[in-house]
Design a protein around this motif. Structure first.
Motif, mmCIF file in Angstrom:
data_model
loop_
_atom_site.group_PDB
_atom_site.id
_atom_site.type_symbol
_atom_site.label_atom_id
_atom_site.label_comp_id
_atom_site.label_asym_id
_atom_site.label_seq_id
_atom_site.Cartn_x
_atom_site.Cartn_y
_atom_site.Cartn_z
ATOM 1 N N THR A 139 41.212 -59.110 -22.032
ATOM 2 C CA THR A 139 41.233 -60.699 -22.449
ATOM 3 C C THR A 139 39.924 -61.124 -23.377
ATOM 4 N N LYS A 140 39.946 -62.218 -23.371
ATOM 5 C CA LYS A 140 38.838 -63.198 -24.163
ATOM 6 C C LYS A 140 38.375 -64.290 -23.604
ATOM 7 N N PHE A 141 37.245 -64.714 -23.368
ATOM 8 C CA PHE A 141 36.651 -66.059 -22.944
ATOM 9 C C PHE A 141 35.896 -66.708 -24.095
ATOM 10 N N GLU A 142 35.558 -67.922 -24.009
ATOM 11 C CA GLU A 142 34.889 -68.585 -24.779
ATOM 12 C C GLU A 142 33.744 -69.484 -24.001
ATOM 13 N N PHE A 143 32.566 -69.739 -24.331
ATOM 14 C CA PHE A 143 31.406 -70.395 -23.443
ATOM 15 C C PHE A 143 30.679 -71.459 -24.465
ATOM 16 N N GLY A 144 30.359 -72.184 -23.727
ATOM 17 C CA GLY A 144 29.575 -73.495 -24.503
ATOM 18 C C GLY A 144 28.344 -73.881 -23.563
ATOM 19 N N LEU A 145 27.614 -74.864 -24.352
ATOM 20 C CA LEU A 145 26.321 -75.475 -23.518
ATOM 21 C C LEU A 145 26.763 -76.866 -23.148
ATOM 22 N N ASP A 146 26.679 -77.270 -21.802
ATOM 23 C CA ASP A 146 26.546 -78.550 -21.423
ATOM 24 C C ASP A 146 25.380 -79.416 -21.824
ATOM 25 N N GLU A 147 25.290 -80.755 -21.281
ATOM 26 C CA GLU A 147 24.229 -81.549 -21.976
ATOM 27 C C GLU A 147 22.941 -81.102 -21.277
ATOM 28 N N ASN A 148 22.807 -80.107 -20.365
ATOM 29 C CA ASN A 148 21.564 -79.778 -19.784
ATOM 30 C C ASN A 148 21.314 -78.306 -20.266
ATOM 31 N N GLY A 149 22.044 -77.965 -21.233
ATOM 32 C CA GLY A 149 21.969 -76.506 -21.807
ATOM 33 C C GLY A 149 22.297 -75.250 -20.944
ATOM 34 N N GLU A 150 23.286 -75.648 -20.118
ATOM 35 C CA GLU A 150 23.509 -74.617 -19.026
ATOM 36 C C GLU A 150 24.921 -74.082 -19.843
ATOM 37 N N ILE A 151 25.231 -72.836 -19.578
ATOM 38 C CA ILE A 151 26.184 -72.043 -20.010
ATOM 39 C C ILE A 151 27.406 -72.666 -19.046
ATOM 40 N N VAL A 152 28.663 -72.694 -19.797
ATOM 41 C CA VAL A 152 29.991 -73.324 -19.247
ATOM 42 C C VAL A 152 30.909 -72.792 -19.753
ATOM 43 N N LEU A 153 32.032 -72.304 -18.877
ATOM 44 C CA LEU A 153 33.177 -71.727 -19.677
ATOM 45 C C LEU A 153 34.123 -72.641 -19.960
#
Length: 291
Positions: free
Chosen positions: A206-220
């Protein structure tokens, strides 16, 4: 009159709308294979994928936070409360997406199998001798790729290259971000693959993608463990040494390979079988009847 919205981004099968404080991600009924959008519409496909992502986001939120806010149309602007968007829309947090696709492989198949046959490696990772096609790997392997623009191919990269890519964007943080998304990817896969086995489904990869929220935390972000982003095999009848039947769009890929002159137009029976497979996977994994 309700406010009209235009997509701010359109991928092969998804549309993204900005509604101010959040996004609406719409899983369309389009289907792609080999980086080409097919000419057919797969009715209800978008709704099945949205329901499946919602199930997995809820199931894994203790491992890593995700971007899902709601799939209830009542929580969205009136524009999205129509039949065209019904069941296909997810309200999500805004993230700064990372340009790395996080692929995890628990079984050897597809391009991984092709690579292994040549040199015993998959994306630069040495694997044990004597593996058969579709064999379970001793441990899941993390094989990231670049996140290509529409119409271009993703490229396999090493973990070290993923560090370099992220370090250029986030000086001083590239290694930490790369390690975090790798570790989350493997942890998510292990939890979900173990659960799926209890429901008689093998998640091969499978594959996942992640980003950063406004606090710089990793979010799926993006979608999660759908037939569009994963290989699902029935556990019943699983037999290493050959290609496995699947619940995902491998069925479509196989038909296209066998019919190279199709001009990416599927016959009705392939369309019907594809959506039936998607629904069957949803019902097996969630234990819920697809409505």
């Amino acid at each position: 009159m309700s406010q009209e919205f235009k997509p701010i981004k359109e991928g092969k099968v998804r549309q993204v709308y900005d509604i101010g404080d959040s996004l609406i991600i719409v899983a369309t009924d389009r289907i792609s294979a080999f980086d080409v959008i097919l000419k057919n519409i797969i009715a209800e496909k978008g709704a099945v994928l949205t329901k499946m992502s919602r199930f997995w986001f809820d199931f894994t939120k203790e491992i890593v936070p995700n971007h899902m806010l709601s799939t209830d149309a009542a929580d969205m602007p009136e524009f999205f409360r129509t039949e065209a968007f019904e069941g296909k829309s997810m309200k999500c947090k805004k993230l700064k997406m990372l340009p790395v696709e996080c692929i995890v492989r628990g079984y050897i198949t597809g391009t991984g199998w092709e690579s292994y046959q040549k040199n015993g490696h998959v994306c630069g990772i040495q694997l044990p001798d004597g593996l058969r096609e579709s064999d379970r790997l001793p441990e899941p392997i993390y094989t990231p790729t670049t996140k290509a623009e529409l119409g271009l191919h993703d490229e396999h990269i090493t973990f070290e290259q993923s560090v370099e890519i992220l370090e250029k964007l986030f000086p001083g943080k590239g290694a930490a971000y790369a390690e975090r998304i790798r570790d989350c990817t493997v942890a998510l896969y292990k939890k979900c693959a173990e659960y799926a086995l209890s429901r008689h489904i093998i998640i091969a990869d499978t594959k996942f993608e992640f980003g950063l929220d406004e606090n710089g935390e990793i979010v799926l972000g993006d979608e999660m463990l759908t037939p569009d982003s994963s290989r699902f095999w029935p556990l019943d009848g699983y037999e290493p040494g050959k290609t496995q039947p699947s619940f995902d769009k491998q069925f479509v890929r196989d038909w296209l390979k066998q019919n190279p002159d199709s001009d990416y137009l599927l016959p009705d029976e392939v369309v019907e079988k594809t959506v039936a497979k998607y629904k069957e996977a949803y019902e097996l994994l969630t234990g819920e009847k697809y409505e």
